[in-house]
Design an enzyme around this catalytic site. Structure first.
Site, short mmCIF file in Angstrom:
data_model
loop_
_atom_site.label_atom_id
_atom_site.label_comp_id
_atom_site.label_asym_id
_atom_site.label_seq_id
_atom_site.Cartn_x
_atom_site.Cartn_y
_atom_site.Cartn_z
N GLU A 94 0.85 -1.19 0.00
CA GLU A 94 0.00 0.00 0.00
C GLU A 94 0.89 1.23 0.00
O GLU A 94 2.06 1.15 0.38
CB GLU A 94 -0.93 0.00 1.22
CG GLU A 94 -2.12 -0.91 1.05
CD GLU A 94 -3.14 -0.80 2.16
OE1 GLU A 94 -2.87 -0.12 3.15
OE2 GLU A 94 -4.21 -1.40 2.01
N HIS A 133 -9.14 11.22 3.51
CA HIS A 133 -8.82 10.25 2.46
C HIS A 133 -9.13 10.88 1.11
O HIS A 133 -10.19 11.48 0.95
CB HIS A 133 -9.63 8.97 2.66
CG HIS A 133 -9.04 7.81 1.95
ND1 HIS A 133 -9.07 7.70 0.57
CD2 HIS A 133 -8.38 6.72 2.39
CE1 HIS A 133 -8.46 6.57 0.22
NE2 HIS A 133 -8.04 5.97 1.30
N ARG A 140 -1.61 9.85 1.29
CA ARG A 140 -2.98 10.37 1.33
C ARG A 140 -3.09 11.88 1.41
O ARG A 140 -3.84 12.50 0.67
CB ARG A 140 -3.67 9.85 2.60
CG ARG A 140 -4.17 8.50 2.43
CD ARG A 140 -4.74 7.96 3.67
NE ARG A 140 -4.91 6.55 3.38
CZ ARG A 140 -5.27 5.65 4.25
NH1 ARG A 140 -5.52 5.99 5.49
NH2 ARG A 140 -5.41 4.41 3.90
N HIS A 180 -11.46 10.82 7.28
CA HIS A 180 -11.27 9.37 7.32
C HIS A 180 -10.78 8.85 8.66
O HIS A 180 -11.22 7.81 9.14
CB HIS A 180 -10.28 8.98 6.23
CG HIS A 180 -10.06 7.50 6.10
ND1 HIS A 180 -11.10 6.61 5.95
CD2 HIS A 180 -8.93 6.76 6.10
CE1 HIS A 180 -10.62 5.38 5.86
NE2 HIS A 180 -9.30 5.44 5.97
N ARG A 188 -1.29 9.12 9.55
CA ARG A 188 -1.21 7.66 9.71
C ARG A 188 -0.78 6.96 8.43
O ARG A 188 -1.29 7.26 7.35
CB ARG A 188 -2.58 7.13 10.12
CG ARG A 188 -2.68 5.63 10.06
CD ARG A 188 -4.03 5.16 10.51
NE ARG A 188 -5.08 5.47 9.55
CZ ARG A 188 -5.70 4.56 8.81
NH1 ARG A 188 -5.39 3.29 8.88
NH2 ARG A 188 -6.66 4.92 7.97
C1 LIG Z 1 -13.84 2.84 5.54
C2 LIG Z 1 -12.67 2.59 6.42
C3 LIG Z 1 -11.63 1.79 5.97
C4 LIG Z 1 -10.53 1.54 6.82
N1 LIG Z 1 -9.54 0.70 6.38
C5 LIG Z 1 -8.52 0.37 7.23
C6 LIG Z 1 -7.54 -0.59 6.87
O1 LIG Z 1 -7.59 -1.18 5.79
N2 LIG Z 1 -6.56 -0.86 7.76
C7 LIG Z 1 -6.46 -0.25 8.98
O2 LIG Z 1 -5.53 -0.53 9.74
N3 LIG Z 1 -7.40 0.66 9.35
C8 LIG Z 1 -8.41 0.97 8.51
N4 LIG Z 1 -9.37 1.87 8.91
C9 LIG Z 1 -9.28 2.45 10.25
C10 LIG Z 1 -9.67 1.40 11.29
O3 LIG Z 1 -10.72 0.62 10.81
C11 LIG Z 1 -10.11 2.06 12.60
O4 LIG Z 1 -9.24 3.07 12.98
C12 LIG Z 1 -10.10 1.05 13.74
O5 LIG Z 1 -10.72 -0.13 13.34
C13 LIG Z 1 -10.79 1.62 14.95
O6 LIG Z 1 -11.08 0.58 15.85
P1 LIG Z 1 -11.68 0.92 17.29
O7 LIG Z 1 -11.90 -0.39 17.94
O8 LIG Z 1 -10.82 1.91 17.94
O9 LIG Z 1 -13.07 1.68 17.00
P2 LIG Z 1 -14.37 1.19 16.23
O10 LIG Z 1 -14.11 -0.01 15.43
O11 LIG Z 1 -14.92 2.36 15.51
O12 LIG Z 1 -15.37 0.78 17.41
C14 LIG Z 1 -15.93 1.73 18.27
C15 LIG Z 1 -16.94 1.06 19.18
O13 LIG Z 1 -17.29 1.97 20.23
C16 LIG Z 1 -18.68 1.93 20.44
N5 LIG Z 1 -19.12 3.20 21.06
C17 LIG Z 1 -18.83 4.47 20.69
N6 LIG Z 1 -19.42 5.36 21.52
C18 LIG Z 1 -20.10 4.63 22.44
C19 LIG Z 1 -20.94 4.95 23.55
N7 LIG Z 1 -21.21 6.22 23.91
N8 LIG Z 1 -21.50 3.94 24.26
C20 LIG Z 1 -21.27 2.64 23.92
N9 LIG Z 1 -20.49 2.28 22.88
C21 LIG Z 1 -19.92 3.25 22.15
C22 LIG Z 1 -19.25 1.69 19.06
O14 LIG Z 1 -20.58 1.21 19.14
C23 LIG Z 1 -18.24 0.66 18.52
O15 LIG Z 1 -18.61 -0.62 18.96
C24 LIG Z 1 -10.47 2.14 8.08
C25 LIG Z 1 -11.52 2.94 8.53
C26 LIG Z 1 -12.61 3.17 7.71
C27 LIG Z 1 -13.71 4.04 8.21
#
Ligand SMILES: Cc1cc2nc3c(=O)[nH]c(=O)nc-3n(C[C@H](O)[C@H](O)[C@H](O)COP(=O)(O)OP(=O)(O)OC[C@H]3O[C@@H](n4cnc5c(N)ncnc54)[C@H](O)[C@@H]3O)c2cc1C
Length: 490
Positions: free
Chosen positions: A114, A228, A275, A336, A371
């Site tokens: 990538e 993005h 990006r 993004h 990032r």
């Molecule tokens: C379209 C897209 C493509 C991506 N592609 C990649 C990739 O290929 N590789 C990579 O490394 N990263 C990628 N990313 C980034 C990556 O997916 C995220 O940064 C990472 O997965 C975040 O994980 P997390 O567990 O921190 O949060 P999230 O996966 O967003 O989870 C957050 C959780 O918190 C909960 N929550 C929030 N507020 C509350 C509340 N008040 N009460 C109860 N629950 C709550 C939500 O319900 C959810 O369950 C991408 C992101 C996007 C949007």
């Protein structure tokens, strides 16, 4: 559901789920997600997870260098070292837990390239890696007897008390209650919904950052936001479907409204520049052509290859009547990812005792100012595991009981939330802190964001999900714009 827990985990993305899986059966966990478990930024991830699994053709040092270069050397080098050296172990662990990564002809994990990576090191499941990861981790967590999983349960308040935290919870059915926990891991994801257009899922409203901020936790670099360059430019959708970097990696051209390639005018790396550079080039070209019409073109490649390599992108574009093997894909930059967040040390500890943060809501410093692609799922895994390990060690000597739950019931009635606050916040953020910032608009927009926040804090509104999220968006906007103002004044 119980009322007293050792650990409350807020979030069921990669960070929250993987943290939950670290705890032994004697430690009881409450894991909540405000919507269905499958709705998170994690489940949207397409490209994959970056890690060095092949030390003959790759090297930890190279992954570290690539991460620092992308981050403009504003990263925390110690955190980068931990990420890169420990990450492969976590990736192999989630494979063992059932994540179906693509394999090559020798049966080894397939590794792709990538933008910004000097070696093929991204492991993936087609173009829907995030869903493969969350599906497998959710299945594992649901089997754990020591983990109470509550979906459609929103954290609406978090108070510090002797020995831990008291959390206010609101179910989608409108039921409000309190739960108590000795430790809390905030794994609540990003802030994308503070913008008009974002690739982020509907949950990304910055709730965890807001609760941590209210508790006095240090918040760092919240204005370091990644845009993005190539999100599908649907006319009206707020959540924009991502056209992964890998499409440019496979040779797609970026075209302006006149059908001309243009990125090389702004950077000699052309379409494969990082990006932020490509997003900037699009905005400059938009001003030069006075048009927001931009396209990705991969039609010159073999249609079968394109369909097999990008099945999800192919299907999603088809729903918008774009056949990517024949048509150019309309794209435009959008919000993004958040590099900043709740500041944590290498063990996920925030500046508030017993409060931890992991994943996109946290600031470990691994990403610096920008990032590197596919480093965020890795960060979520490595640092959520570290946070859990730190809590396990502390619980061994911690005989303080979880705090008492207050007698009084959570507030039930209040005024109805006025329409338009969320729209206004999104508009003012888009206007002054998008790809090319407009500092002259920040003071006025900050004043307005602060007025909205003051009203939300003091207006006596009914505690609903809409209210909590509007308050979070206003809080995030205020923190971001204050930071921008301070940096401009410095
Ligand atoms: C379209 C897209 C493509 C991506 N592609 C990649 C990739 O290929 N590789 C990579 O490394 N990263 C990628 N990313 C980034 C990556 O997916 C995220 O940064 C990472 O997965 C975040 O994980 P997390 O567990 O921190 O949060 P999230 O996966 O967003 O989870 C957050 C959780 O918190 C909960 N929550 C929030 N507020 C509350 C509340 N008040 N009460 C109860 N629950 C709550 C939500 O319900 C959810 O369950 C991408 C992101 C996007 C949007």
């Amino acid at each position: 559901m119980n009322k007293y827990y050792d650990v409350l985990i807020v979030g069921a993305g990669a960070a929250g789920l993987y943290a939950a899986l670290q705890f032994p059966k004697e430690i009881n966990i409450l894991l909540i997600s405000k919507r269905e478990l499958s709705l998170s930024n994690s489940s949207l991830a397409q490209g994959g997870v970056a890690c060095v699994l092949d030390t003959i053709n790759d090297d930890y040092k190279l992954h570290i260098e690539d991460t620092l270069t992308a981050g403009k050397n504003k990263n925390n080098p110690e955190a980068v070292e931990v990420l890169v050296r420990e990450g492969p172990g976590d990736v192999l662990k989630i494979k063992e837990l059932g994540v179906d990564f693509d394999l090559d002809s020798k049966g080894e994990l397939q590794k792709t390239l990538e933008a910004g990576h000097s070696r093929h090191r991204i492991v993936h499941h087609k173009d829907s890696t995030g869903k493969a990861i969350t599906d497998a981790l959710i299945a594992q967590v649901l089997r754990r007897k020591n983990v109470d999983v509550c979906d459609n349960t929103l954290l609406f308040s978090l108070e510090k008390a002797e020995g831990g935290f008291v959390a206010g919870l609101l179910t989608s059915g409108g039921e409000k209650s309190f739960a108590s926990a000795k430790y809390c891991i905030m794994a609540s994801g990003g802030i994308g919904r503070v913008y008009q257009y974002t690739t982020n899922s509907a949950i990304a409203t910055g709730d965890g950052i807001t609760f941590a901020y209210k508790l006095g936790a240090d918040i760092k670099h919240l204005s370091w936001i990644q845009f993005h360059p190539t999100a599908f430019a649907a006319e009206n959708d707020r959540e924009r479907f991502l056209i992964s970097e890998a499409v440019r990696g496979e040779g797609a051209y970026l075209l302006n409204c006149n059908g001309e390639r243009f990125v090389h005018k702004y950077d000699k790396r052309g379409e494969l520049a990082p990006r932020d550079v490509v997003s900037n080039a699009i905005m400059l070209e938009s001003a030069a052509t006075n048009s927001e019409k931009f396209y990705l073109d991969i039609t010159y490649k073999d249609p079968e290859f394109v369909k097999n390599r990008f099945p999800m992108i192919f299907e999603n574009c088809l729903k918008e009547n774009i056949d990517i093997t024949k048509d150019r894909i309309p794209i435009f930059p959008c919000q993004h990812y958040l590099m900043g967040g709740i500041d944590v040390d290498l063990h996920g500890r925030t500046s508030v005792d017993r409060l931890y943060a992991a994943g996109e809501c946290s600031h470990t410093g691994v990403h610096g100012a920008n990032r590197l692609a596919s480093n965020s799922l890795l960060e979520a895994l490595v640092f959520s595991r570290r946070a859990a390990q730190d809590i396990i060690a502390r619980l061994a000597d911690d005989s303080t009981p979880a705090p008492e739950i207050p007698e009084e019931k959570p507030r039930t009635k209040g005024k109805e939330l006025p329409h338009g606050y969320r729209t206004e916040i999104r508009r003012l953020m888009q206007e002054c802190h998008f790809v090319i910032p407009r500092p002259e608009l920040v003071p006025g927009n900050l004043r307005r964001a602060q007025e909205i926040l003051d009203d939300l804090e003091n207006g006596g509104y009914e505690l609903s999900r809409d209210y909590v999220e509007a308050r979070s968006l206003a809080t995030v906007a205020v923190i971001v714009l204050k930071e921008v103002l301070e940096e401009n004044d410095a």
